[in-house]
Write a protein that holds these residues in place. Structure first.
Motif: not given
Length: 325
Positions: A195-207
């Motif tokens: 389970d080591d490591g880095l994981r990111l899953d995201s959504t970003v709305a911009l102006a």
């Protein structure tokens, strides 16, 4: 004889056509390289007019006949507005002549970033990125590195790193942001596996739709974190949340955080001697209190609420909310 003469004439005309086409393409490539250099020099002059320092020892454009390979040597970019200086011994920007909106960037093994007086030395293996634009707006940006090490006040090491920003189909201001690293360390040996490591899953709305040259001015209006996880040795961190961001950059919403195996991680840091024992004792005391509130001995579950430009933990006010832009 007449047939042979006609055949010879056809070959001659074909040869002339090939020569003319080659000369025309050579001229087009030379013009494209000249235009590329003029555009770079114009951009540099515009930045200098804004107060930047932009310098390089040499600027070369090669890649004939199909590519425009732009190589900077001794590159330095300094933005006084953000107190940021970036230095690199070289930088390569690779494009196909007929596809100028697709750019591949090859970074050096060593580079230096200075921000607000703090110096960060970055060493890497295989660090490269690609950008695809449409009418100047970013469609996607991908980056990867076999190893990326960042020194400084908070040193960080990542292995098998991939990162991606992709504009969602049918949207012009919303992007999916994903990061994955199979190994991570804040000092010493890079952990990896399990389970080591880095994981990111995201959504970003911009102006506004994102342009690569103005990414630093991007203003998020909504952030959805579906998965954010960090695993280092015993320590496991996980976060999820949904936040709206007002025009001044203050979030409104909730962020849930789970911390597992904190006691074992603190003991590992104590044995390694990387963090002062006084700091570890303070963290340990706070962790015991928070774990007790969660009802578990070695797991902390917290939900931070952001409202009225302040941060809350349940009914407890923690202070001013972070300003995201």
């Amino acid at each position: 004889m007449r047939q042979g003469h006609e055949k010879g004439g056809a070959v001659k005309r074909l040869a002339i056509l090939v020569i003319v086409a080659a000369l025309a393409w050579s001229g087009f490539w030379a013009f494209s390289a000249w235009a590329q250099k003029r555009a770079i020099e114009g951009w540099a002059e515009d930045r200098r007019a804004d107060g930047w320092e932009v310098s390089y020892d040499d600027l070369a454009i090669r890649g004939f006949p199909n590519r425009l390979d732009t190589t900077f040597t001794g590159l330095l970019l300094a933005d006084p507005g953000s107190n940021t200086v970036w230095e690199a011994p070289f930088l390569q920007v690779l494009q196909m002549v007929w596809s100028r909106d697709h750019v591949i960037i090859a970074f050096p093994d060593e580079q230096v970033l200075t921000r607000d007086g703090a110096r960060y030395e970055m060493s890497s293996e295989g660090l490269r990125a690609s950008l695809v634009r449409d009418d100047g707006y970013l469609l996607r940006a991908h980056a990867e590195a076999d190893v990326l090490n960042v020194s400084g006040e908070a040193p960080l090491a990542l292995s098998d790193l991939t990162a991606a920003i992709d504009r969602l189909e049918g949207e012009d201001r919303t992007y999916r942001v994903a990061v994955n690293a199979e190994g991570i360390a804040t000092g010493g040996r890079i952990s990896g596996g399990g389970d080591d490591g880095l994981r990111l899953d995201s959504t970003v709305a911009l102006a506004e739709p994102l342009r690569p040259e103005t990414y630093a001015d991007a203003q998020p209006t909504r952030i959805e974190i579906r998965r954010a996880e960090i695993g280092m040795d015993a320590l496991q961190l996980a976060a999820t949340g949904e936040l709206d961001v007002d025009e001044d950059g203050y979030p409104e919403g909730e962020l849930s955080l789970r911390v597992e195996n904190l006691r074992e991680a603190i003991e590992a840091e104590r044995q390694a001697g990387r963090v002062p024992s006084e700091v570890l004792s303070l963290i340990e005391s706070a962790a015991q209190l928070l774990a007790g509130l969660s009802g578990r001995e070695d797991t902390i579950d917290l939900t931070f609420e952001f409202r009225d430009r302040r941060t809350w933990l349940g009914f407890l006010p923690l202070g001013k909310a972070p300003q995201l832009h």
